[in-house]
Design a protein around this motif. Structure first.
Motif, PDB file in Angstrom:
ATOM      1  N   ALA A 108      -6.705   1.906   4.044  1.00 17.06           N
ATOM      2  CA  ALA A 108      -5.709   0.837   4.236  1.00 17.06           C
ATOM      3  C   ALA A 108      -6.431  -0.405   4.876  1.00 17.06           C
ATOM      4  O   ALA A 108      -6.296  -1.705   4.341  1.00 17.06           O
ATOM      5  CB  ALA A 108      -4.638   1.392   4.961  1.00 17.06           C
ATOM      6  N   SER A 139      -5.808   3.114  -5.579  1.00 16.40           N
ATOM      7  CA  SER A 139      -4.510   3.290  -5.132  1.00 16.40           C
ATOM      8  C   SER A 139      -3.684   2.055  -5.243  1.00 16.40           C
ATOM      9  O   SER A 139      -2.390   2.041  -5.116  1.00 16.40           O
ATOM     10  CB  SER A 139      -4.629   3.706  -3.663  1.00 16.40           C
ATOM     11  OG  SER A 139      -5.401   5.097  -3.789  1.00 16.40           O
ATOM     12  N   PHE A 147       1.001  -1.264   0.005  1.00 19.27           N
ATOM     13  CA  PHE A 147       0.011  -0.067  -0.138  1.00 19.27           C
ATOM     14  C   PHE A 147       0.928   1.255  -0.097  1.00 19.27           C
ATOM     15  O   PHE A 147       1.767   1.320   0.579  1.00 19.27           O
ATOM     16  CB  PHE A 147      -0.881   0.050   1.443  1.00 19.27           C
ATOM     17  CG  PHE A 147      -2.039  -1.188   1.403  1.00 19.27           C
ATOM     18  CD1 PHE A 147      -2.059  -1.955  -0.024  1.00 19.27           C
ATOM     19  CD2 PHE A 147      -2.843  -1.291   2.438  1.00 19.27           C
ATOM     20  CE1 PHE A 147      -3.037  -3.042   0.398  1.00 19.27           C
ATOM     21  CE2 PHE A 147      -3.596  -2.335   2.533  1.00 19.27           C
ATOM     22  CZ  PHE A 147      -3.828  -3.249   1.294  1.00 19.27           C
ATOM     23  N   MET A 152      -1.550   6.304   2.025  1.00 18.45           N
ATOM     24  CA  MET A 152      -2.813   6.136   2.084  1.00 18.45           C
ATOM     25  C   MET A 152      -3.412   6.162   3.307  1.00 18.45           C
ATOM     26  O   MET A 152      -3.199   5.988   4.464  1.00 18.45           O
ATOM     27  CB  MET A 152      -2.938   4.403   1.414  1.00 18.45           C
ATOM     28  CG  MET A 152      -4.190   3.776   1.237  1.00 18.45           C
ATOM     29  SD  MET A 152      -3.849   2.139   0.655  1.00 18.45           S
ATOM     30  CE  MET A 152      -5.456   2.081  -0.170  1.00 18.45           C
TER      31      MET A 152
END
Length: 630
Positions: free
Chosen positions: A274, A391, A265, A269
């Motif tokens: 997340a 993302s 990630f 984020m």
């Protein structure tokens, strides 16, 4: 007063920084001895008297010679030592009989007296204390530090004695921090530490973000010099060479898979995003395991991108066959109405009915955690889900396309790919040496992600070893080396630093500055959380003030003596014998850093100040490893 009784208030220990006046006495006694001999042969003195004079002159000649040499050696040492070279055979010879020790280099233990000397040299023009080059060469075995070399020679020259320095490996279980600016010799020290771990027979894992060819070659030569197999290598820029390294192979439950993927990630984020992304990946991993399919990065990336429908439908079909009434399909249209609108056009009517069946009846009869997690993702707001995957997908795509995908998610049955298939657990069980280059300069994002996933895998392995009671005492030691740690630091690595020693993992982290670490972690406080888990320090030349302050705080303080001298005289204006004069000397001590911070920026290449968790401080220099001396 013995050597051990001297304190910072005894100034006789730097009295040697002066001309060797004893040399005049040496010359005098050297003349006296043959003169006495001449008196004997000329029958000017009897043998008894000559014997006494011979003994006296010889004793005083030896005494004054030693005193002269002491002064000369002390002043010659101020010229420092040039960088030296060492073969792997030389290193093996030094390490012989020290299997449970770590060789820190050549140098001396740093005492308060060395601090006192260095502070005194700061007040002097030390270049005037150096001996002529020809005389220095006669006295010292090693070539002196040339004028064009970086750093000051006097730092190592405050001691005229040096030796090989060893400390028990037990002292380094708390982790080792190796810091130094560019070209200060950090790679030289790291190569020595890795070579020693290889020679000891440890499992060695080296993570090198920038892919140093010099470090890689040193690892290869160290393996061959120690009679071990050539190191396993992995590099994302050269996927056709080296090994295929699967970071998802070993796990106890699906949550470990999700935790490793979480390392992919983006660091910025949002925490709520997340957490949901972790939940989605965990649901996919649990669903695949329930379908008896091994989770891999490409499969997880596929279902994150396309949705979990192809996992959820067969899983619900299987669950319905086991637990639903045989005639449940007579309520098909009623279940269809209860299911509502599909979340996406690609969702089949059959899947909507099966979801409604599970939610209305099967969940109460036989709940399944894997199905529960998948349905939670299935029912989630699609717009929010799309933002999260926007993302996450770019990173997963980088790891699951082209030859890199074959390297990270190998197909064992592929007849065209003959590269060995490995994973960290297999590396550890096989006692291998593994070098991982990450190619961080052209692609820092992928490098950071790869390191994060493998460190999370290693943290899970450490946890399993800990639960099984495995450590360096009853199993093979794992030596983990991470260069440029600021590029790859993450939560799993902090966990390894914090608890890995109990499972037999000794970690060495190399970095340039604490500022780099603070930038990566988001704050200075977070950087100090990492540094707090590294109980040992090797500090090379560094210009960064934050790093200098950290080193000085780690080394601690000592009392430094300062001496002041004042002379006064007074005479009347008129003729009178009334004349007064006086001389006073005052000495006081002040608490100062045991190693002056300004000298951290003046250390020569491949020289360091070392602090060991047992409370020992050393000044060392490290030879450059080579295959053979030419």
């Amino acid at each position: 007063m013995t050597y051990s009784e001297k304190t910072s208030q005894t100034f006789d220990r730097y009295e040697c920084w002066r001309p060797a006046y004893e040399g005049v006495a040496v010359l005098a006694w050297a003349i006296a001895f043959p003169w006495v001999t001449w008196l004997y042969f000329e029958n000017r003195l009897p043998l008894a008297w000559c014997s006494v004079l011979w003994t006296l002159t010889l004793a005083l000649l030896i005494k004054r010679t030693l005193e002269t040499l002491k002064v000369l050696f002390s002043r010659a040492s101020l010229s420092g030592s040039q960088q030296t070279f060492m073969t792997y055979k030389d290193l093996a010879r030094i390490m012989k009989g020290h299997k449970n020790d770590l060789w820190l280099g050549i140098g001396f233990r740093w005492w308060p007296e060395h601090s006192q000397k260095l502070y005194e040299l700061m007040k002097l023009d030390w270049t005037k204390l150096q001996l002529p080059t020809w005389l220095t060469k006669m006295l010292l075995s090693n070539p002196t530090l040339p004028d064009e070399a970086a750093g000051l020679p006097i730092i190592h020259g405050v001691s005229d004695r040096e030796e090989s320095l060893f400390r028990p490996l037990k002292n380094f279980e708390g982790g080792l921090c190796l810091c130094g600016t560019t070209q200060a010799g950090k790679g030289v020290y790291l190569s020595h530490l890795v070579a020693q771990a290889i020679a000891r027979g440890d499992v060695v894992i080296v993570i090198d973000p920038k892919h140093s060819s010099r470090l890689k070659d040193n690892i290869l030569h160290a393996c061959r010099a120690s009679g071990r197999d050539d190191p396993l290598t992995f590099h994302p820029a050269f996927p056709d060479t080296g090994v295929r390294l699967d970071p998802m192979h070993s796990f106890t439950n699906a949550t470990e898979i999700a935790s490793r993927i979480r390392q992919a990630f983006p660091p910025n984020m949002d925490e709520s995003f997340a957490n949901f992304a972790w939940m989605a990946v965990n649901a996919i991993a649990q669903g695949l395991i329930a379908l008896e399919i091994r989770p891999t990065l490409p499969l997880i990336a596929k279902y994150v991108k396309l949705g979990i429908y192809d996992i959820l439908e067969p899983l619900l079909e299987k669950h319905a066959r086991e637990f639903a009434p045989s005639d449940w399909q007579k309520n098909y249209f009623e279940l269809k109405e209860k299911a509502g609108r599909p979340p996406a056009p690609t969702v089949s009517e059959r899947l909507m009915v099966l979801v409604a069946l599970y939610e209305t009846s099967l969940h109460h009869i036989a709940a399944d955690p894997a199905i529960d997690g998948l349905i939670e993702v299935f029912r989630h707001n699609r717009e929010h889900y799309s933002k999260i995957t926007a993302s996450l997908l770019p990173i997963l795509s980088m790891l699951t396309t082209g030859r890199l995908a074959d390297s990270l998610s190998p197909t064992i049955t592929d007849p065209h790919d003959t590269r060995p298939v490995m994973n960290l657990e297999k590396v550890i069980n096989g006692g291998h040496v593994l070098y991982i280059g990450l190619d961080s300069m052209p692609n820092p994002t992928v490098a950071s992600t790869l390191a994060g996933i493998w460190l999370a895998d290693l943290a899970n392995i450490a946890g399993r070893r800990y639960n099984l009671g495995l450590s360096a005492l009853n199993s093979q030691r794992i030596s983990l080396f991470i260069d440029e740690v600021s590029n790859v630091i993450n939560v799993p690595l902090i966990e390894i630093l914090n608890k890995g020693a109990e499972s037999g993992i000794q970690t060495t982290c190399a970095m340039q500055t604490i500022a780099d670490l603070a930038h990566r972690m988001g704050s200075v406080e977070a950087a100090h959380v990492v540094l707090g888990n590294l109980n040992n320090l090797i500090a090379l030349r560094t210009k960064d003030q934050m790093t200098q302050n950290f080193v000085v705080e780690t080394l601690g303080n000592t009392y430094i003596a300062n001496q002041s001298l004042s002379i006064s005289n007074r005479a009347p204006d008129h003729l009178s014998p009334d004349y007064h004069s006086g001389l006073s000397r005052q000495m006081n001590t002040e608490l100062e850093p045991i190693f002056p911070p300004e000298f951290l920026g003046k250390l020569p290449n491949c020289e360091a100040i070392v602090q060991v968790s047992a409370g020992y401080i050393y000044k060392t220099r490290c030879p450059i490893l080579i295959t053979q001396k030419g």
